[in-house]
Design an enzyme around this catalytic site. Sequence first.
Site, PDB file in Angstrom:
ATOM      1  N   CYS A 202       0.845  -1.187   0.000  1.00 31.26           N
ATOM      2  CA  CYS A 202       0.000   0.000   0.000  1.00 31.26           C
ATOM      3  C   CYS A 202       0.891   1.251   0.000  1.00 31.26           C
ATOM      4  O   CYS A 202       1.663   1.452  -0.925  1.00 31.26           O
ATOM      5  CB  CYS A 202      -0.963  -0.031   1.186  1.00 31.26           C
ATOM      6  SG  CYS A 202      -2.204   1.276   1.186  1.00 31.26           S
TER       7      CYS A 202
ATOM      8  N   ASP B  62      -9.061  -2.788  -7.665  1.00 32.88           N
ATOM      9  CA  ASP B  62      -8.611  -1.781  -6.696  1.00 32.88           C
ATOM     10  C   ASP B  62      -9.303  -0.463  -7.031  1.00 32.88           C
ATOM     11  O   ASP B  62      -9.039   0.138  -8.072  1.00 32.88           O
ATOM     12  CB  ASP B  62      -7.091  -1.635  -6.785  1.00 32.88           C
ATOM     13  CG  ASP B  62      -6.500  -0.797  -5.651  1.00 32.88           C
ATOM     14  OD1 ASP B  62      -7.194   0.136  -5.184  1.00 32.88           O
ATOM     15  OD2 ASP B  62      -5.359  -1.069  -5.251  1.00 32.88           O
TER      16      ASP B  62
ATOM     17  N   HIS C 205      -7.709  -3.944  -3.594  1.00 31.84           N
ATOM     18  CA  HIS C 205      -6.551  -3.403  -2.887  1.00 31.84           C
ATOM     19  C   HIS C 205      -6.329  -4.216  -1.604  1.00 31.84           C
ATOM     20  O   HIS C 205      -7.255  -4.736  -1.012  1.00 31.84           O
ATOM     21  CB  HIS C 205      -6.817  -1.937  -2.521  1.00 31.84           C
ATOM     22  CG  HIS C 205      -5.637  -1.215  -1.969  1.00 31.84           C
ATOM     23  ND1 HIS C 205      -4.643  -0.688  -2.763  1.00 31.84           N
ATOM     24  CD2 HIS C 205      -5.291  -0.925  -0.687  1.00 31.84           C
ATOM     25  CE1 HIS C 205      -3.738  -0.111  -2.003  1.00 31.84           C
ATOM     26  NE2 HIS C 205      -4.102  -0.235  -0.740  1.00 31.84           N
TER      27      HIS C 205
END
Length: 303
Positions: free
Chosen positions: A182, A239, A271
Amino acid sequence: MTSSTVTSSTIAKAAKPLLEGLDGLVREPFSRRGFVMTGLVTGFTAATTVVQGQTISTDATGLEAGEVKIPTSDGMMPGYRAMPSGAGPFPVILVIEEIFGVHEYIKDTCRRLAKLGYCAVAPELFARQGDLTKMTDVQQIVREVIAKKPDAEMLSDLDATVAWAAASSKGNIQKLGVTGFCRGGRGVWLYCAHNPALKAGVAWYGPLGGNRSDIQPKTAADVVGELKAPVLGLYGAADTGIPVADVEKQRDAAKAAGKTVEIVIFPDTPHGFHADYRPSYRKAAADDGWARMLAWFKTYGVV
């Protein structure tokens, strides 16, 4: 030599032969606030939903694993280090955290890598900006911690971690890699554009765009032409925060710049698909990505 007795001067002396020629290292002074966090998050983060039944737990048998203190120019930064027991030296992999701190998921990731023969180190890069052990609101973390971390300071902290690993952790930084998740995936792109000693990087769903500011002046897309190491990017087609078009644009820009970049986009995958403690976890994509990461490191000399 234990981590508690390693000083900045000790690191500078011990790591100098290994760090010579790294003109990408950041050494300029910063306006410091001091360290708010002096230790790491215990257990899992309180800032997101945790699905306990699916979390991976890696034991420390055969490892030296635990919390460490990493000297920086303005004090001791907490971090987590896991490596095999034994003489070493071991290839070094920097593990860059998500926005939630170096909690159990990041620690376990370090242990998984250590089981494979690596010295894996995860510095708590946000230790100056706020106490992540007490934060439960994601927007507060983004607003008060993430947005206030200068990129130059992040790069300097990673450089300090590399030097510490060489001096005190039986780390072989001639075989240096970086991976991150991330926000940490963004850090991978930036660090691969910064440190010429890196052999390879693997970015898990790292944001490519986003807002620029005085302290965060470039996005991951902005630095693609400056990459100094091969990068593997692992992304999910579902995502909602990172459009597939942006990922493909990153791939094409790297190719146009003559950089070694491989992008993998997993279909129907959200994600955070590697984060086994969260509802976003997708085992098949996580396992495939992990295998690709290890192969990438092996191909480019982080082994």
